[in-house]
Structure formats: structure tokens, C-alpha cells
Design an enzyme around this catalytic site. Sequence first.
Site, PDB file in Angstrom:
ATOM      1  N   HIS A   1       0.828  -1.209   0.000  1.00 26.65           N
ATOM      2  CA  HIS A   1       0.000   0.000   0.000  1.00 26.65           C
ATOM      3  C   HIS A   1       0.864   1.261   0.000  1.00 26.65           C
ATOM      4  CE1 HIS A   1       0.897   1.078   4.157  1.00 26.65           C
ATOM      5  NE2 HIS A   1       0.820  -0.222   4.419  1.00 26.65           N
TER       6      HIS A   1
ATOM      7  N   GLU B   1      -2.615  -6.577   7.406  1.00 18.49           N
ATOM      8  CA  GLU B   1      -1.303  -6.480   8.036  1.00 18.49           C
ATOM      9  C   GLU B   1      -1.230  -7.305   9.308  1.00 18.49           C
ATOM     10  OE1 GLU B   1       1.778  -6.455   8.112  1.00 18.49           O
ATOM     11  OE2 GLU B   1       2.333  -4.370   7.719  1.00 18.49           O
TER      12      GLU B   1
END
Length: 194
Positions: free
Chosen positions: A9, A83
Site C-alpha cells: 500500500h 497487516e
Amino acid sequence: MTLLTLVRHGQTDWNLARRIQGTTDIPLNETGRDDARRAAAALADERYDAIYASPLVRAQQTAEIIADELGLGSPALTRGLRERTFGEGEGMLVEDYLKTWSDWTSAVPGAETLEEVRERALDSLERIVRASRRRSAPRAESIIVVSHGGVIRSLLMHVSGGSLPRVGDSLHNGSVHRFVAEPGTLRLLETIPV
């Protein structure tokens, strides 16, 4: 065979401050939106069949920008690509985290291990590949997967037998890593400069 292109990201304000995000849902900042556009530009010369993303907003926003730039449909969200949960370390500055726990593999209360992250990420990628095979057999598909540094790091360690990423290597926001998935196997093809 399925080609999987993993993208980290774009930058958030917490990345900029070197604060551990983990599963804390922080949006992209303007630099992060630029990171996503640069990643899309680096991928523009190839054909892609689908795009997937972690459900955390920073990955979703990155995937939406890439999808828009490349003319793909909306990203499918996959929880296993989120994550690493950092438990008590979440929200800490990296410097303070390392002073408290000394390294990234220490047992932090409430945190996932890198092995747990790797296993759920591999499971998610396997589900993506199975869906790809059902859609496209016998043609190989090429899929973009937007995820996070901890997830990509665990996959690089897995496919390289622990030799990648090298000590001190950092996975930059917007970085691109291309893998080939075949039944029971995942291997790294290349890292694309962004």
C-alpha cells in the site's frame, strides 16, 4: 499457473512518522496516493484479470487507485491479506518498539508471529489462485494483490528460504513484487522498480 503481483500500500501519515500501524486503520496521505499511481504506471504494460486487497483502508485505497488507472473492476477484499497484528506494539514509534522488544520476531503480547501471518497469507493466495483457475482454465491469469509490508515480507522470507529480504532491506510503500503460483508452489519472479 497464475501470476500474482503483490503491491505494498501507499504511504500513510503513520508510515511517515515511523509509527507501527498493524491492523489500525489509517488512510493514505497524498504521498500514498502518488505511490499508488506510480505502482499503477509500473504495471501498465501488462494485462491483469483481477485485483484483490486487504480490507484495511490504506490497502483498499491503493487498490482502488490502481484499478482505476488500469481499467480494472473494483478490488475484491480478502481478510487474510491484512497487516500483521502487532498487539501491544501497535501505535508505537518503531524506535520505541525496538527498544522495548529488540526485534521484529520477539513475542509481543497480543501480536501475531511472522509464521502466523505467512500461513494466513498463503491460504488467501491459494483461494485467489483456485478462483482464478476456475475462471480462466486453461489460460493463465494475472492478478494484482495489494497488501502490507509485514505480509509481503513474510512471503518473501517463505519463498527464499529466509534469505530475502536481506537484513536492512526495506519494503517501500508502493513496492511491487511479482510471484508465480502453481499447485503447491509459490516463487518470486522479480521485484519491479517503482
